[in-house]
Design a protein around this motif. Structure first.
Motif, PDB file in Angstrom:
ATOM      1  N   LYS A   1      45.410  38.483  32.642  1.00  0.00           N
ATOM      2  CA  LYS A   1      45.082  39.514  31.660  1.00  0.00           C
ATOM      3  C   LYS A   1      43.574  39.745  31.589  1.00  0.00           C
ATOM      4  N   ALA A   2      42.795  38.685  31.778  1.00  0.00           N
ATOM      5  CA  ALA A   2      41.334  38.792  31.711  1.00  0.00           C
ATOM      6  C   ALA A   2      40.728  39.348  32.994  1.00  0.00           C
ATOM      7  N   GLY A   3      41.563  39.606  34.006  1.00  0.00           N
ATOM      8  CA  GLY A   3      41.076  40.157  35.260  1.00  0.00           C
ATOM      9  C   GLY A   3      40.463  39.133  36.194  1.00  0.00           C
ATOM     10  N   ILE A   4      40.676  37.866  35.898  1.00  0.00           N
ATOM     11  CA  ILE A   4      40.135  36.790  36.740  1.00  0.00           C
ATOM     12  C   ILE A   4      41.156  36.372  37.784  1.00  0.00           C
ATOM     13  N   GLY A   5      42.417  36.373  37.418  1.00  0.00           N
ATOM     14  CA  GLY A   5      43.488  36.023  38.339  1.00  0.00           C
ATOM     15  C   GLY A   5      43.727  34.532  38.446  1.00  0.00           C
ATOM     16  N   THR A   6      44.760  34.173  39.160  1.00  0.00           N
ATOM     17  CA  THR A   6      45.161  32.766  39.266  1.00  0.00           C
ATOM     18  C   THR A   6      44.560  32.051  40.476  1.00  0.00           C
TER      19      THR A   6
END
Length: 233
Positions: A175-180
């Motif tokens: 959701k924060a745009g950082i990804g897994t």
């Protein structure tokens, strides 16, 4: 009444231990921690805060050497000085460190940090009660059996919490745009960072799931969210 004495004593012991553990933990963290302010990490922490509709996520450094992150029963988030040193040396990226914070936020949001303190007290009470009862029938050995049973229970509960916090972190990072990807890459280097030899231990005796299983679980989530039939690496 005499028959129930061990149980009543165990319950009283659990209540006292819980209150003492909360007090001792807070006192220790207050005395040995400071707020973390880092120009590379703050923008990423702010992205987590925005994803959660929070003004700010405050992170503290706990002044101990082992590499770890933790969530206190009062909701505060900590990384250890040892972990932060790994970041300063370039062994851990800013995004990977942010994945640790997301994981610990998961423990707070899901109530794990407070429940673990209660579980710890309850496990000590259960261990005491079992030891008192079993020792009547099998002296000496009863204590060992009680310790073994409660340790297995604690490990199982802890592994379940870790999977849930991993899932929360994966969703928050996405959701924060950082990804897994940072979450997975950190897991891949975690044993080297902590100098762990846990791979030789049966998974059901470990307080944390095996690294490969945690990575596979995150990739399964990604596949479900994307709707693509990809196989875990």
């Amino acid at each position: 009444m005499i028959k129930f004495t061990p149980i009543l004593l165990a319950i009283l012991y659990a209540v006292v231990m819980y209150r003492f553990s909360v007090w001792r933990t807070k006192r220790e963290l207050d005395a040995r921690s400071t707020e973390l302010v880092d120009p590379k990490l703050t923008p990423l922490f702010s992205r987590l805060a925005k994803a959660l509709d929070l003004e700010k996520i405050k992170v503290h450094i706990y002044e101990i050497d082992p590499v770890n992150g933790l969530a206190a029963p009062d909701g505060r988030i900590f990384i250890t000085r040892g972990f932060y040193r790994k970041f300063l040396k370039g062994e851990v990226s800013a995004e990977e460190m942010t994945s640790v914070i997301a994981h610990e936020l998961g423990h707070v949001a899901l109530g794990h940090s407070r429940r673990r303190m209660i579980d710890f007290s309850g496990q000590n009470a259960l261990r005491t009660a079992l030891a008192m009862v079993l020792s009547r029938f099998i002296p000496w050995i009863g204590v060992w059996i009680a310790n073994g049973l409660t340790s297995l229970l604690a490990a199982r509960l802890s592994r379940s919490d870790e999977y849930e916090a991993d899932e929360y972190a994966a969703a928050l990072l996405t959701k924060a745009g950082i990804g897994t990807a940072p979450q997975i890459s950190l897991f891949e280097k975690l044993e080297a960072l902590t100098q762990s030899r846990s791979g030789a231990m049966p998974a059901w005796l470990m307080s944390h799931p095996k690294t490969a299983e945690r990575i596979a679980a995150i990739q399964t989530l990604e596949n479900r969210w994307s709707g693509l039939p990809k196989e875990p690496r």
